[in-house]
Design a protein around this motif. Structure first.
Motif, PDB file in Angstrom:
ATOM      1  N   VAL A 112      37.349  39.178  37.728  1.00 54.72           N
ATOM      2  CA  VAL A 112      36.115  39.970  37.622  1.00 54.72           C
ATOM      3  C   VAL A 112      36.250  41.026  36.530  1.00 54.72           C
ATOM      4  O   VAL A 112      35.320  41.262  35.742  1.00 54.72           O
ATOM      5  CB  VAL A 112      35.774  40.626  38.973  1.00 54.72           C
ATOM      6  CG1 VAL A 112      34.689  41.686  38.803  1.00 54.72           C
ATOM      7  CG2 VAL A 112      35.310  39.573  39.967  1.00 54.72           C
ATOM      8  N   ARG A 113      37.402  41.671  36.464  1.00 54.19           N
ATOM      9  CA  ARG A 113      37.636  42.674  35.432  1.00 54.19           C
ATOM     10  C   ARG A 113      37.492  42.060  34.037  1.00 54.19           C
ATOM     11  O   ARG A 113      36.872  42.645  33.143  1.00 54.19           O
ATOM     12  CB  ARG A 113      39.036  43.279  35.618  1.00 54.19           C
ATOM     13  CG  ARG A 113      39.319  44.478  34.713  1.00 54.19           C
ATOM     14  CD  ARG A 113      40.745  44.963  34.900  1.00 54.19           C
ATOM     15  NE  ARG A 113      40.956  46.218  34.213  1.00 54.19           N
ATOM     16  CZ  ARG A 113      40.978  47.392  34.802  1.00 54.19           C
ATOM     17  NH1 ARG A 113      40.786  47.476  36.104  1.00 54.19           N
ATOM     18  NH2 ARG A 113      41.180  48.496  34.109  1.00 54.19           N
ATOM     19  N   ARG A 114      38.064  40.886  33.884  1.00 46.74           N
ATOM     20  CA  ARG A 114      37.970  40.196  32.587  1.00 46.74           C
ATOM     21  C   ARG A 114      36.505  39.841  32.263  1.00 46.74           C
ATOM     22  O   ARG A 114      36.051  39.992  31.135  1.00 46.74           O
ATOM     23  CB  ARG A 114      38.833  38.931  32.614  1.00 46.74           C
ATOM     24  CG  ARG A 114      38.894  38.185  31.295  1.00 46.74           C
ATOM     25  CD  ARG A 114      39.794  36.967  31.416  1.00 46.74           C
ATOM     26  NE  ARG A 114      41.131  37.343  31.812  1.00 46.74           N
ATOM     27  CZ  ARG A 114      42.065  37.785  30.954  1.00 46.74           C
ATOM     28  NH1 ARG A 114      41.765  37.905  29.666  1.00 46.74           N
ATOM     29  NH2 ARG A 114      43.262  38.102  31.381  1.00 46.74           N
ATOM     30  N   GLU A 146      45.771  38.999  27.155  1.00 50.15           N
ATOM     31  CA  GLU A 146      45.598  39.274  28.574  1.00 50.15           C
ATOM     32  C   GLU A 146      44.811  40.533  28.923  1.00 50.15           C
ATOM     33  O   GLU A 146      44.367  40.668  30.071  1.00 50.15           O
ATOM     34  CB  GLU A 146      46.985  39.357  29.237  1.00 50.15           C
ATOM     35  CG  GLU A 146      47.823  38.101  29.074  1.00 50.15           C
ATOM     36  CD  GLU A 146      49.214  38.269  29.653  1.00 50.15           C
ATOM     37  OE1 GLU A 146      49.393  39.167  30.496  1.00 50.15           O
ATOM     38  OE2 GLU A 146      50.114  37.517  29.248  1.00 50.15           O
ATOM     39  N   SER A 147      44.656  41.479  27.998  1.00 52.83           N
ATOM     40  CA  SER A 147      43.992  42.735  28.348  1.00 52.83           C
ATOM     41  C   SER A 147      42.514  42.701  27.965  1.00 52.83           C
ATOM     42  O   SER A 147      42.177  42.699  26.767  1.00 52.83           O
ATOM     43  CB  SER A 147      44.665  43.921  27.652  1.00 52.83           C
ATOM     44  OG  SER A 147      43.900  45.092  27.841  1.00 52.83           O
ATOM     45  N   LEU A 194      38.854  53.326  38.579  1.00 51.50           N
ATOM     46  CA  LEU A 194      37.441  53.102  38.273  1.00 51.50           C
ATOM     47  C   LEU A 194      37.311  52.418  36.922  1.00 51.50           C
ATOM     48  O   LEU A 194      38.033  52.738  35.978  1.00 51.50           O
ATOM     49  CB  LEU A 194      36.680  54.430  38.252  1.00 51.50           C
ATOM     50  CG  LEU A 194      35.219  54.394  37.779  1.00 51.50           C
ATOM     51  CD1 LEU A 194      34.354  53.592  38.755  1.00 51.50           C
ATOM     52  CD2 LEU A 194      34.661  55.807  37.632  1.00 51.50           C
ATOM     53  N   LEU A 195      36.372  51.469  36.848  1.00 51.52           N
ATOM     54  CA  LEU A 195      36.028  50.831  35.583  1.00 51.52           C
ATOM     55  C   LEU A 195      34.507  50.797  35.488  1.00 51.52           C
ATOM     56  O   LEU A 195      33.839  50.313  36.403  1.00 51.52           O
ATOM     57  CB  LEU A 195      36.591  49.407  35.524  1.00 51.52           C
ATOM     58  CG  LEU A 195      36.450  48.664  34.191  1.00 51.52           C
ATOM     59  CD1 LEU A 195      37.293  49.342  33.110  1.00 51.52           C
ATOM     60  CD2 LEU A 195      36.863  47.207  34.346  1.00 51.52           C
ATOM     61  N   LEU A 196      33.964  51.333  34.394  1.00 50.38           N
ATOM     62  CA  LEU A 196      32.517  51.382  34.175  1.00 50.38           C
ATOM     63  C   LEU A 196      32.181  50.637  32.891  1.00 50.38           C
ATOM     64  O   LEU A 196      32.792  50.880  31.845  1.00 50.38           O
ATOM     65  CB  LEU A 196      32.034  52.829  34.055  1.00 50.38           C
ATOM     66  CG  LEU A 196      31.911  53.636  35.346  1.00 50.38           C
ATOM     67  CD1 LEU A 196      31.869  55.126  35.032  1.00 50.38           C
ATOM     68  CD2 LEU A 196      30.664  53.227  36.117  1.00 50.38           C
ATOM     69  N   ILE A 197      31.190  49.756  32.976  1.00 52.90           N
ATOM     70  CA  ILE A 197      30.801  48.946  31.828  1.00 52.90           C
ATOM     71  C   ILE A 197      29.356  49.273  31.440  1.00 52.90           C
ATOM     72  O   ILE A 197      28.423  49.044  32.216  1.00 52.90           O
ATOM     73  CB  ILE A 197      30.908  47.442  32.140  1.00 52.90           C
ATOM     74  CG1 ILE A 197      32.294  47.105  32.692  1.00 52.90           C
ATOM     75  CG2 ILE A 197      30.563  46.615  30.902  1.00 52.90           C
ATOM     76  CD1 ILE A 197      33.425  47.367  31.739  1.00 52.90           C
TER      77      ILE A 197
END
Length: 323
Positions: A112-114, A146-147, A194-197
């Motif tokens: 999901v992050r990717r 990978e990142s 936290l990750l915000l897009i």
């Protein structure tokens, strides 16, 4: 108003009153046509029936005011209907099953992050805090492959991160590469991961799920009001955090935490605050400060601060002239 109704109004207006048969004769229309056109004029408030089959025209200015009031009432009603519809649409969008969803498992969270980072068009914002699901990447090739945040930087997407104090050498090595690649980085106390897009999607891993015996979980959030609140939280923490100067994270073979000392010194942080931010004791901070003073050939902390500012200014000037 139709053209025929307007013509009938012109016939009726100069008269005190008239009947349908008389108007039919005067306007050269059938009785049915006159009745239809009078009904239209009556709906517009331009004529009224007096009784006894007599019809009278409303003065044109009064009729215009009546039409204006009617149109305003219709517009108000339309606005109220639009507001009600908007509220229903918003409620429907906020109640969608995908507004907040749960992601279970390490591989699912990574996937999901990717996916969401890959969809970023403008900006990726994040709180970086241990523990981690993925070990730090040690070289640029691993980051390229990978990142997802690194790949976002490669596409020209802005990346801003606030790192929680206390860096192990591996994590700091990755931070160094990100800073050199254009990431805007700060250090500060962050409340969670936290990750915000693009201020539209958020990913919040559950800190509790990182404890032994638990399966990793995260919340994927698309609810606009919740994402807005999380973006506000990020900006508040960002504003209160300490900037990490990109040139300060080149370790040159020394303890890389010593190099971050430069960023903190330039903000006027105390030895105690620096030790807390870097996860070391104050004795180490004082030793690093002494080494920096010797390196720059100065005797006081004030002189050291001025020397660091001059060094950073020179670095920026050299970079600008070389570009």
């Amino acid at each position: 108003m139709s053209m025929h109704a307007e013509a009938l109004y012109v016939v009726l207006a100069p008269m005190e009153a008239s009947t349908v048969p008389d108007l039919a004769q005067l306007s050269d229309r059938t009785v049915a046509e006159v009745e239809q056109q009078l009904a239209e004029l009556q709906r517009l408030g331009m004529v009224y029936e007096m009784g006894g089959g007599q019809w009278q025209a409303v003065p044109v200015l009064e009729a215009a005011k009546g039409l204006q009031a009617q149109r305003i009432a219709e517009l108000d009603a339309a606005m109220m209907a639009a507001d009600a519809l908007q509220s229903k649409l918003l409620a429907a969008s906020e109640s969608r099953s995908d507004a907040v969803s749960t992601v279970v498992g390490r591989e699912a969270i990574i996937s999901v992050r990717r996916e969401i980072c890959g969809a970023a068009k403008r900006e990726v914002c994040g709180f970086d805090k241990p523990p981690y699901t993925v070990a730090p990447r040690s070289n640029q090739q691993e980051l390229d492959e990978e990142s997802p945040e690194w790949q976002a930087l490669e596409r020209g997407v802005s990346v801003r991160s606030v790192y929680h104090p206390g860096f192990d050498p591996e994590r700091l090595g990755q931070l160094t590469m990100f800073a050199a690649h254009g990431e805007q980085a700060r250090m500060g106390i962050v409340p969670m991961k936290l990750l915000l897009i693009d201020s539209s999607i958020a990913l919040i891993p559950s800190m509790k799920s990182y404890t032994p015996g638990h399966e990793l979980r995260a919340s994927l959030i698309r609810h606009p009001m919740v994402v807005e609140a999380l973006q506000w939280l990020f900006e508040a923490v960002w504003d209160s955090s300490v900037s990490i100067i990109a040139s300060a994270v080149n370790s040159n073979g020394q303890d890389p935490r010593r190099e971050l000392l430069i960023s903190l010194l330039m903000t006027g942080s105390t030895d105690s605050a620096i030790a807390s931010q870097l996860g070391v004791n104050e004795r180490s901070v004082r030793r690093w400060v002494s080494e920096l003073m010797e390196e720059f050939g100065v005797r006081t902390r004030l002189q050291l601060g001025a020397a660091l500012v001059r060094s950073e200014t020179l670095r920026h000037e050299t970079s600008r002239l070389g570009s």
